[in-house]
Design a protein around this motif. Structure first.
Motif, mmCIF file in Angstrom:
data_model
loop_
_atom_site.group_PDB
_atom_site.id
_atom_site.type_symbol
_atom_site.label_atom_id
_atom_site.label_comp_id
_atom_site.label_asym_id
_atom_site.label_seq_id
_atom_site.Cartn_x
_atom_site.Cartn_y
_atom_site.Cartn_z
ATOM 1 N N PRO A 48 10.284 10.340 3.123
ATOM 2 C CA PRO A 48 8.654 10.984 2.661
ATOM 3 C C PRO A 48 8.817 12.164 2.287
ATOM 4 O O PRO A 48 7.931 12.640 1.251
ATOM 5 C CB PRO A 48 7.873 10.496 3.779
ATOM 6 N N GLU A 49 9.654 12.941 2.857
ATOM 7 C CA GLU A 49 9.544 14.729 2.593
ATOM 8 C C GLU A 49 10.089 14.941 1.361
ATOM 9 O O GLU A 49 10.051 15.985 0.932
ATOM 10 C CB GLU A 49 10.138 15.320 3.905
ATOM 11 N N LYS A 50 10.881 14.221 0.700
ATOM 12 C CA LYS A 50 11.721 14.482 -0.523
ATOM 13 C C LYS A 50 11.070 13.541 -1.693
ATOM 14 O O LYS A 50 12.109 13.664 -2.742
ATOM 15 C CB LYS A 50 13.222 14.683 -0.234
ATOM 16 N N THR A 51 10.516 12.764 -1.612
ATOM 17 C CA THR A 51 10.221 11.712 -2.422
ATOM 18 C C THR A 51 8.867 12.061 -3.197
ATOM 19 O O THR A 51 7.864 12.188 -2.598
ATOM 20 C CB THR A 51 10.114 10.348 -1.965
ATOM 21 N N TYR A 52 8.775 12.066 -4.504
ATOM 22 C CA TYR A 52 7.543 12.244 -5.438
ATOM 23 C C TYR A 52 7.543 11.305 -6.266
ATOM 24 O O TYR A 52 8.260 10.793 -7.038
ATOM 25 C CB TYR A 52 7.678 13.587 -6.243
ATOM 26 N N LEU A 53 6.228 10.656 -6.296
ATOM 27 C CA LEU A 53 5.833 9.493 -7.166
ATOM 28 C C LEU A 53 4.890 9.902 -8.091
ATOM 29 O O LEU A 53 3.673 10.399 -7.757
ATOM 30 C CB LEU A 53 5.554 8.126 -6.218
ATOM 31 N N LEU A 54 5.046 9.624 -9.290
ATOM 32 C CA LEU A 54 4.012 10.055 -10.586
ATOM 33 C C LEU A 54 3.407 8.735 -11.098
ATOM 34 O O LEU A 54 4.395 7.747 -11.159
ATOM 35 C CB LEU A 54 4.956 10.816 -11.560
ATOM 36 N N ALA A 55 2.459 8.546 -11.303
ATOM 37 C CA ALA A 55 1.769 7.492 -11.850
ATOM 38 C C ALA A 55 1.903 7.095 -13.367
ATOM 39 O O ALA A 55 1.978 8.288 -13.981
ATOM 40 C CB ALA A 55 0.294 7.451 -11.597
ATOM 41 N N GLY A 56 2.276 5.973 -13.925
ATOM 42 C CA GLY A 56 2.660 5.823 -15.241
ATOM 43 C C GLY A 56 1.236 4.921 -15.544
ATOM 44 O O GLY A 56 0.432 4.671 -15.034
#
Length: 155
Positions: A48-56
């Protein structure tokens, strides 16, 4: 030196992520550019500390619409790309990156992997990992100071 795994457009195909388990464990950042962020549940739970999720445009729950991230001496703008009309060209995306003082822009949406420069901005599209793609790919981005090297990797 920092390493970033950039993914996009998995569209329900989480199987290739298992092939990347070691790379995901060892990199400094993981960025999924949208259209399948739910495929990243296990990855996000593990890192969780290094994961970035962007919405498509096909993600209806969770994810940020945009991200600005400072890595070493580079500034990264990340988005899915649909709001900038990337299927018709990347001029608006490059301009948005420059407005945010970013010199790298990450985007997906087109399913076409590419790395090129436009207007002083390094544009990176990792491609896609859909089941139906002729070529499933991601980008392995290495940043060391001001130097950025993007490698498109077939899965």
């Amino acid at each position: 030196m920092k390493t970033i795994v950039v993914l996009s457009d998995t569209h329900g195909n989480a199987a290739p992520l298992q092939k990347l388990a070691r790379v995901l464990a060892e990199c400094d950042y993981i960025i999924h550019l949208g259209d399948g962020i739910s495929d990243m549940r296990a990855v996000f739970s593990a890192y969780p500390e290094k994961t970035y999720l962007l919405a498509g445009n096909n993600d209806f729950y969770g994810g940020e619409s945009e991200l600005v991230l400072d890595v070493e001496q580079r500034r990264i703008f990340a988005c899915h790309g649909h709001r900038y009309g990337v299927k018709g060209g990347t001029e608006r995306l490059a301009a948005a990156a420059r407005e945010r003082l970013c010199d790298i822009a990450l985007y997906g949406h087109t399913h076409a992997a590419e790395v090129r420069e436009e207007g002083g901005v390094l544009l990176i599209n990792p491609g896609c990992m859909t089941r139906y793609a002729a070529r499933q790919s991601y980008c392995y981005l290495v940043i060391h100071g001001k130097k950025a090297v993007a490698t498109l990797v077939n899965v």
